[in-house]
Design a protein around this motif. Structure first.
Motif, PDB file in Angstrom:
ATOM      1  N   LYS A 189       0.850  -1.194   0.000  1.00  0.00           N
ATOM      2  CA  LYS A 189       0.000   0.000   0.000  1.00  0.00           C
ATOM      3  C   LYS A 189       0.888   1.247   0.000  1.00  0.00           C
ATOM      4  O   LYS A 189       1.770   1.370   0.850  1.00  0.00           O
ATOM      5  N   PRO A 190       0.672   2.147  -0.962  1.00  0.00           N
ATOM      6  CA  PRO A 190       1.514   3.353  -0.978  1.00  0.00           C
ATOM      7  C   PRO A 190       1.171   4.261   0.194  1.00  0.00           C
ATOM      8  O   PRO A 190       0.064   4.218   0.728  1.00  0.00           O
ATOM      9  N   ALA A 191       2.137   5.073   0.583  1.00  0.00           N
ATOM     10  CA  ALA A 191       1.895   6.091   1.618  1.00  0.00           C
ATOM     11  C   ALA A 191       2.052   7.458   0.963  1.00  0.00           C
ATOM     12  O   ALA A 191       2.635   7.576  -0.117  1.00  0.00           O
ATOM     13  N   GLY A 192       1.520   8.479   1.616  1.00  0.00           N
ATOM     14  CA  GLY A 192       1.768   9.838   1.149  1.00  0.00           C
ATOM     15  C   GLY A 192       3.250  10.133   1.274  1.00  0.00           C
ATOM     16  O   GLY A 192       3.956   9.477   2.045  1.00  0.00           O
ATOM     17  N   ILE A 231      -3.240   8.977 -18.686  1.00  0.00           N
ATOM     18  CA  ILE A 231      -2.298   9.195 -17.587  1.00  0.00           C
ATOM     19  C   ILE A 231      -3.136   9.487 -16.359  1.00  0.00           C
ATOM     20  O   ILE A 231      -3.934  10.421 -16.368  1.00  0.00           O
ATOM     21  N   SER A 232      -2.992   8.663 -15.323  1.00  0.00           N
ATOM     22  CA  SER A 232      -3.912   8.830 -14.196  1.00  0.00           C
ATOM     23  C   SER A 232      -3.238   8.544 -12.858  1.00  0.00           C
ATOM     24  O   SER A 232      -2.136   7.990 -12.808  1.00  0.00           O
ATOM     25  N   GLN A 233      -3.906   8.948 -11.808  1.00  0.00           N
ATOM     26  CA  GLN A 233      -3.499   8.608 -10.444  1.00  0.00           C
ATOM     27  C   GLN A 233      -4.777   8.287  -9.677  1.00  0.00           C
ATOM     28  O   GLN A 233      -5.797   8.958  -9.881  1.00  0.00           O
ATOM     29  N   ILE A 234      -4.711   7.277  -8.814  1.00  0.00           N
ATOM     30  CA  ILE A 234      -5.860   6.945  -7.961  1.00  0.00           C
ATOM     31  C   ILE A 234      -5.428   7.160  -6.511  1.00  0.00           C
ATOM     32  O   ILE A 234      -4.505   6.522  -6.013  1.00  0.00           O
ATOM     33  N   TYR A 235      -6.126   8.087  -5.868  1.00  0.00           N
ATOM     34  CA  TYR A 235      -5.730   8.545  -4.531  1.00  0.00           C
ATOM     35  C   TYR A 235      -6.381   7.715  -3.425  1.00  0.00           C
ATOM     36  O   TYR A 235      -7.511   7.229  -3.580  1.00  0.00           O
ATOM     37  N   VAL A 236      -5.655   7.608  -2.308  1.00  0.00           N
ATOM     38  CA  VAL A 236      -6.172   6.872  -1.143  1.00  0.00           C
ATOM     39  C   VAL A 236      -7.133   7.788  -0.382  1.00  0.00           C
ATOM     40  O   VAL A 236      -6.759   8.889   0.049  1.00  0.00           O
ATOM     41  N   GLN A 237      -8.357   7.299  -0.227  1.00  0.00           N
ATOM     42  CA  GLN A 237      -9.470   8.161   0.213  1.00  0.00           C
ATOM     43  C   GLN A 237      -9.297   8.765   1.604  1.00  0.00           C
ATOM     44  O   GLN A 237      -9.760   9.866   1.870  1.00  0.00           O
ATOM     45  N   ASP A 238      -8.588   8.042   2.527  1.00  0.00           N
ATOM     46  CA  ASP A 238      -8.527   8.559   3.898  1.00  0.00           C
ATOM     47  C   ASP A 238      -7.150   9.146   4.227  1.00  0.00           C
ATOM     48  O   ASP A 238      -6.798   9.292   5.395  1.00  0.00           O
ATOM     49  N   ASP A 239      -6.388   9.510   3.205  1.00  0.00           N
ATOM     50  CA  ASP A 239      -5.075  10.111   3.462  1.00  0.00           C
ATOM     51  C   ASP A 239      -5.272  11.481   4.141  1.00  0.00           C
ATOM     52  O   ASP A 239      -6.135  12.258   3.737  1.00  0.00           O
ATOM     53  N   GLY A 256      -9.951   6.980  -4.900  1.00  0.00           N
ATOM     54  CA  GLY A 256     -10.224   5.543  -5.038  1.00  0.00           C
ATOM     55  C   GLY A 256     -10.934   4.957  -3.827  1.00  0.00           C
ATOM     56  O   GLY A 256     -11.192   5.652  -2.829  1.00  0.00           O
ATOM     57  N   SER A 257     -11.243   3.684  -3.926  1.00  0.00           N
ATOM     58  CA  SER A 257     -11.815   2.955  -2.782  1.00  0.00           C
ATOM     59  C   SER A 257     -10.839   1.852  -2.414  1.00  0.00           C
ATOM     60  O   SER A 257     -10.960   0.723  -2.888  1.00  0.00           O
ATOM     61  N   TYR A 258      -9.859   2.198  -1.609  1.00  0.00           N
ATOM     62  CA  TYR A 258      -8.900   1.202  -1.118  1.00  0.00           C
ATOM     63  C   TYR A 258      -9.560   0.515   0.074  1.00  0.00           C
ATOM     64  O   TYR A 258      -9.898   1.169   1.063  1.00  0.00           O
ATOM     65  N   ALA A 259      -9.764  -0.800  -0.034  1.00  0.00           N
ATOM     66  CA  ALA A 259     -10.485  -1.523   1.028  1.00  0.00           C
ATOM     67  C   ALA A 259      -9.496  -2.242   1.937  1.00  0.00           C
ATOM     68  O   ALA A 259      -8.550  -2.874   1.450  1.00  0.00           O
ATOM     69  N   ARG A 260      -9.719  -2.124   3.243  1.00  0.00           N
ATOM     70  CA  ARG A 260      -8.867  -2.807   4.234  1.00  0.00           C
ATOM     71  C   ARG A 260      -9.519  -4.122   4.630  1.00  0.00           C
ATOM     72  O   ARG A 260     -10.726  -4.168   4.887  1.00  0.00           O
ATOM     73  N   HIS A 261      -8.732  -5.189   4.667  1.00  0.00           N
ATOM     74  CA  HIS A 261      -9.254  -6.507   5.029  1.00  0.00           C
ATOM     75  C   HIS A 261      -8.539  -6.970   6.296  1.00  0.00           C
ATOM     76  O   HIS A 261      -7.317  -7.108   6.310  1.00  0.00           O
ATOM     77  N   GLU A 262      -9.335  -7.172   7.349  1.00  0.00           N
ATOM     78  CA  GLU A 262      -8.746  -7.554   8.642  1.00  0.00           C
ATOM     79  C   GLU A 262      -8.716  -9.080   8.817  1.00  0.00           C
ATOM     80  O   GLU A 262      -7.699  -9.632   9.197  1.00  0.00           O
ATOM     81  N   GLN A 263      -9.879  -9.703   8.559  1.00  0.00           N
ATOM     82  CA  GLN A 263     -10.041 -11.138   8.853  1.00  0.00           C
ATOM     83  C   GLN A 263      -9.894 -12.004   7.602  1.00  0.00           C
ATOM     84  O   GLN A 263      -9.367 -13.108   7.676  1.00  0.00           O
ATOM     85  N   GLU A 264     -10.407 -11.476   6.494  1.00  0.00           N
ATOM     86  CA  GLU A 264     -10.462 -12.244   5.249  1.00  0.00           C
ATOM     87  C   GLU A 264      -9.073 -12.715   4.838  1.00  0.00           C
ATOM     88  O   GLU A 264      -8.100 -11.966   4.980  1.00  0.00           O
ATOM     89  N   LYS A 265      -8.991 -13.926   4.267  1.00  0.00           N
ATOM     90  CA  LYS A 265      -7.712 -14.451   3.789  1.00  0.00           C
ATOM     91  C   LYS A 265      -7.359 -13.798   2.466  1.00  0.00           C
ATOM     92  O   LYS A 265      -8.212 -13.650   1.594  1.00  0.00           O
TER      93      LYS A 265
END
Ligand SMILES: [Fe+2]
Length: 311
Positions: A189-192, A231-239, A256-265
């Motif tokens: 996952k990229p960071a700012g 030419i595009s960039q997709i931004y992390v919504q909660d940055d 974008g809609s970057y989804a976090r998965h805690e339990q799912e494999k």
């Protein structure tokens, strides 16, 4: 002509332009000269300020090399890159377009990577990210065989070209869309990240009391005969910097809609702890398939730079 007063200067320069054989050059330069001269008049530029401005232009050149493009950084920090992007792509309402800034860090010849492959090419900390991207024409049809470059900064805030400790081409890859217009890959996952501030762009930001952060994002560059290069960039919504990008790149349309998965494999067995996914569909417009001029051509050597964060 002999100059009798300040107005004659503008007249003389514009009249010399009339001899330029290239019509578009004549048009651009005429507008440029009129606005540049109007700027000098309106700001009542002093000699001292003028010499300071020239020193800034020289510094932009001196701070550029094969692994860093200060001109692209400055254009972004002044909002010019965002303006050029929107007036050329956003249609009537000047807002919705999948096009975004190229930025100063695109390199040509990213390693061709099979669909589903990983673009982490040297140890890079950070949670795993699985990306699915689809490419469609304006009628919603899949675009097969499009060449898609992907690149992003490390979770520590450096593109590989800035950071000798990363492998060459780390977090970069070239993919080809399958018959469904689909590419998929694994990364982290990229960071700012902070934009470099050791040159004139840093002086500009400090003088305005601005921070130097870009919100986290992934870069995409898609090309296919018959379509305008996307030419595009997709931004992390909660940055935390999503509303105050130092380069003015964030449009509502490209959050974008970057989804976090805690339990799912995750689909890969080695993924431990939370991981992320991003699904995104891009639309490519009909047009000319032309690659931009690469802003950089190589990688920095020596020590990893220290880029301070301006508050
Ligand atoms: Fe970037």
């Amino acid at each position: 002509m002999i100059i009798d007063n300040e107005k004659d200067v503008t007249t003389a320069v514009l009249s010399e332009l009339q001899g330029a054989p290239n019509g578009r050059f004549r048009e651009i330069m005429s507008v440029f000269i009129r606005h540049l001269h109007a700027f000098v008049r309106e700001a009542k530029l002093t000699e001292e300020e003028f010499h300071a401005a020239l020193a800034h232009v020289v510094a932009i050149g001196k701070h550029s090399n094969e692994s860093h493009n200060e001109a692209a950084l400055m254009a972004g920090s002044l909002g010019v890159s965002a303006l050029v992007c929107l007036i050329n792509n956003a249609g009537h309402d000047m807002s919705e377009t999948d096009q975004n800034l190229l930025g100063p860090f695109w390199r040509m010849h990213s390693p061709v990577t099979p669909n589903g492959g990983c673009i982490v090419r040297s140890p890079t900390p950070g949670p795993a990210l699985f990306v699915n991207a689809w490419f469609r024409d304006s009628g919603g049809n899949a675009i097969a065989g499009a060449e898609v470059d992907v690149w992003h900064s490390s979770p520590e805030g450096f593109y590989e070209n800035q950071d000798p400790s990363q492998a060459d081409m780390n977090l970069r890859g070239k993919f080809f869309t399958d018959p469904d217009g689909h590419i998929r890959f694994r990364s982290v996952k990229p960071a700012g990240y902070p934009i470099p501030i050791d040159g004139p762009t840093g002086q500009l930001l400090r003088a305005q009391g601005r921070h130097n952060m870009r919100p986290a994002h992934l870069h995409f560059l898609a090309s296919k005969e018959g379509f305008k290069t996307l030419i595009s960039q997709i931004y992390v919504q909660d940055d935390p910097h999503i509303e105050t990008d130092a380069q003015f790149g964030v449009t509502r349309h490209l959050i974008g809609s970057y989804a976090r998965h805690e339990q799912e494999k995750a689909s890969a067995a080695d993924v431990k702890g939370p991981w992320y996914s991003l699904d995104h569909t891009f639309v490519m417009q009909a047009g000319a398939n032309k690659l931009p001029r690469p802003p950089i051509t190589g990688k920095a050597h020596g020590e990893r730079p220290k880029i301070p964060h301006l508050a």
